[in-house]
Structure formats: C-alpha cells, structure tokens
Design a protein around this motif. Sequence first.
Motif, short mmCIF file in Angstrom:
data_model
loop_
_atom_site.label_atom_id
_atom_site.label_comp_id
_atom_site.label_asym_id
_atom_site.label_seq_id
_atom_site.Cartn_x
_atom_site.Cartn_y
_atom_site.Cartn_z
N VAL A 197 -75.68 -56.05 42.57
CA VAL A 197 -74.68 -57.09 42.82
C VAL A 197 -74.48 -57.98 41.60
O VAL A 197 -73.37 -58.12 41.08
CB VAL A 197 -75.03 -57.93 44.05
N HIS A 198 -75.57 -58.58 41.11
CA HIS A 198 -75.44 -59.43 39.92
C HIS A 198 -74.99 -58.60 38.72
O HIS A 198 -74.18 -59.06 37.90
CB HIS A 198 -76.77 -60.13 39.63
N GLY A 199 -75.52 -57.38 38.62
CA GLY A 199 -75.11 -56.52 37.50
C GLY A 199 -73.63 -56.22 37.54
O GLY A 199 -72.94 -56.33 36.52
N PHE A 200 -73.13 -55.83 38.70
CA PHE A 200 -71.71 -55.50 38.82
C PHE A 200 -70.83 -56.72 38.54
O PHE A 200 -69.84 -56.64 37.81
CB PHE A 200 -71.42 -54.94 40.21
N PHE A 201 -71.21 -57.86 39.10
CA PHE A 201 -70.42 -59.07 38.86
C PHE A 201 -70.41 -59.44 37.39
O PHE A 201 -69.35 -59.75 36.81
CB PHE A 201 -70.96 -60.25 39.67
N ASN A 202 -71.57 -59.43 36.74
CA ASN A 202 -71.64 -59.83 35.33
C ASN A 202 -70.88 -58.86 34.43
O ASN A 202 -70.20 -59.28 33.48
CB ASN A 202 -73.10 -59.94 34.89
N ALA A 203 -70.97 -57.57 34.72
CA ALA A 203 -70.19 -56.60 33.94
C ALA A 203 -68.70 -56.84 34.12
O ALA A 203 -67.92 -56.82 33.15
CB ALA A 203 -70.55 -55.18 34.36
N THR A 204 -68.29 -57.10 35.35
CA THR A 204 -66.89 -57.39 35.62
C THR A 204 -66.43 -58.64 34.89
O THR A 204 -65.36 -58.68 34.27
CB THR A 204 -66.68 -57.57 37.14
N HIS A 205 -67.27 -59.67 34.93
CA HIS A 205 -66.95 -60.94 34.27
C HIS A 205 -66.69 -60.74 32.78
O HIS A 205 -65.76 -61.33 32.21
CB HIS A 205 -68.12 -61.91 34.47
N HIS A 206 -67.48 -59.88 32.14
CA HIS A 206 -67.36 -59.71 30.70
C HIS A 206 -66.26 -58.73 30.30
O HIS A 206 -65.75 -58.82 29.17
CB HIS A 206 -68.70 -59.26 30.12
N ILE A 207 -65.87 -57.82 31.18
CA ILE A 207 -64.85 -56.85 30.78
C ILE A 207 -63.44 -57.25 31.20
O ILE A 207 -62.45 -56.76 30.63
CB ILE A 207 -65.19 -55.43 31.32
N LEU A 208 -63.30 -58.14 32.16
CA LEU A 208 -61.96 -58.53 32.61
C LEU A 208 -61.08 -59.10 31.49
O LEU A 208 -59.90 -58.73 31.41
CB LEU A 208 -62.06 -59.53 33.77
N PRO A 209 -61.59 -59.98 30.62
CA PRO A 209 -60.71 -60.47 29.55
C PRO A 209 -60.17 -59.35 28.67
O PRO A 209 -59.01 -59.39 28.25
CB PRO A 209 -61.62 -61.42 28.77
N HIS A 210 -61.00 -58.35 28.40
CA HIS A 210 -60.55 -57.21 27.59
C HIS A 210 -59.45 -56.44 28.32
O HIS A 210 -58.43 -56.10 27.73
CB HIS A 210 -61.73 -56.29 27.30
N MET A 211 -59.65 -56.17 29.61
CA MET A 211 -58.65 -55.42 30.36
C MET A 211 -57.34 -56.20 30.45
O MET A 211 -56.25 -55.61 30.32
CB MET A 211 -59.17 -55.08 31.75
N ARG A 212 -57.42 -57.50 30.65
CA ARG A 212 -56.20 -58.32 30.69
C ARG A 212 -55.46 -58.23 29.35
O ARG A 212 -54.24 -58.06 29.31
CB ARG A 212 -56.55 -59.77 30.99
N ALA A 213 -56.21 -58.34 28.27
CA ALA A 213 -55.59 -58.32 26.94
C ALA A 213 -54.94 -56.97 26.64
O ALA A 213 -53.96 -56.90 25.90
CB ALA A 213 -56.63 -58.64 25.87
N GLN A 214 -55.47 -55.91 27.25
CA GLN A 214 -54.94 -54.56 27.02
C GLN A 214 -53.83 -54.20 27.99
O GLN A 214 -53.29 -53.09 27.94
CB GLN A 214 -56.08 -53.53 27.13
N GLY A 215 -53.50 -55.12 28.87
CA GLY A 215 -52.40 -54.87 29.80
C GLY A 215 -52.78 -54.14 31.07
O GLY A 215 -51.91 -53.69 31.82
N GLY A 216 -54.09 -54.06 31.34
CA GLY A 216 -54.51 -53.44 32.59
C GLY A 216 -55.78 -52.63 32.44
O GLY A 216 -56.36 -52.51 31.36
N GLY A 217 -56.21 -52.08 33.55
CA GLY A 217 -57.43 -51.28 33.57
C GLY A 217 -57.78 -50.93 35.00
O GLY A 217 -57.05 -51.25 35.95
#
Length: 258
Positions: free
Chosen positions: A120-140
């Motif tokens: 749970v914490h692992g999935f949330f933290n990974a999501t937290h750190h990759i979301l800005p990249h996906m947003r900047a790339q226009g999706g994911g």
Amino acid sequence: MGEGSQFPEGATLIFGATGGIGAAVAGEFAAAGSDVAIAWRSKQAEAEALAERIEASGRKASLHQCDVTDEAALAATIAGAVAAHGRIHTMLWGAGPLVAQVHLADTTPEQWRRAIDVEVHGFFNATHHILPHMRAQGGGSFVHLGSAGDLRWPDKDGLSVAPKAANEALVRGIAREEGKHGIRANSILVGVIEAGMFLELSKQGVFDEAWTAEVHKNLAIKRWGRPEEIGHAAVFLASSKAAYITGQQIAVAGGYGV
C-alpha cells in the motif's frame, strides 16, 4: 506513437518484475512492442536474465534496484527509468512480499505492517513520484496486480488480499482524479497462477490436495492460470486498445467468485 504501435515511445516500468508473474508480464510487454524498465530488490541474477531476454527480442531493457518500502529509493528508480527511456508510459505494480497463510485472528501486527508497507505505502509512494512525469508527458497508464480475493474472501490469505483491496480504492481514485490529464488506471484481479507465491508456498506444503480440491470447486475453469495470461490482460489495459477504459477491474481468475 509509432504506426501500428499499441504504445507511445518510452517504457513500461514494472515493480515486482523478477517474480514468476512479473517476469512473464515483462516479456509480454516486450513482445507487444514496449521497452521495459525492470525494478528489482534482491534477485539480481533473475533481473539480469530477464533484461537479456527482453533485449534479445529487440526491445530495450533497463535495471533498477529498489526497496519499495524506501521512498527515496522509489523516487530514484523512477528518475532512473525516465533517464534511461525518456518516458514511462505505463507503471505496473506487482510488488509484494511472500506472506504467511494465516487467519486474521492469528496475524501479528508485524506481519500486517510489513504487508501494508510494501503493497500500500509502496504503491502510493510510487504513484506520487511518477504522476508529475505522466502529466508532463500528456498521459500514462497504471496497471495494478490485485487479487481475485477481492471478489470472494479466501480464508487465511488476508495478508495478500487486504492490502491489495486498499490499492483497488487508490486505482479508482487515480482514474477519477487524473483522467483529465490523460492518465488511466486499472486493476487485474489475479487468481491462482502457476508461478510466484503459489509455487513457492506449494513447495512448502502450504497448499495440499485438500486445498486444491476446495479451490477448484470455486473455479468455473478447472485449472490454474498461466503467468502469461496476466501479461495479456496487462498489455491490453496499458495499450491504446483500452484508451477509453479506466477505473476498472479485470479478473483473470478462471471464474473465481462467479
């Protein structure tokens, strides 16, 4: 996205890639035309062998050692994968510890805490750190490997089922909140698969003939699943063929819970 490709340029980042299911999923992504970033914790030889197989198939593979309970290590893994591939178009979460098969009443706080920290914490933290990249790339796309126990509670499997159930809510939250950024999130409810934890616990004698007979009663398709069948579903959910699918579950579990 290249002509005829199911994926944009970049790679699929797979956490839990060196397990029996994770390695098969990684192979299916490579076969479908995606490069792969392999996140591994302790199985270096397996990670290197997987990378060799992927590169032999004509796709690029990168290796990233990561303890998913360490937030800084997660951030570094994501940054390293982006540096290696330019873009991460899909994050697949399949990380999970080998857990004891015990009733909830016999589960210790330490066992519970470990399962929650990893999944749970692992999935949330990974999501937290990759979301800005996906947003900047226009999706994911996010693909979460959950449990068919979300459909019908399997006795003594709470250390696997309950943490994944928390992640099911996170998947729906990501789908709802991030759709406007072109980001999708879906989950695969994994049944009994002839790989990974099932095979290891079978070797330990945890799953005997009586257990097998009882589980088969709850299956419409009277066999265990194959790891590549999880890969087929994961590739579909991450691909352009599922571009209008988000916040959903697909059970790859032989009809368990029907």
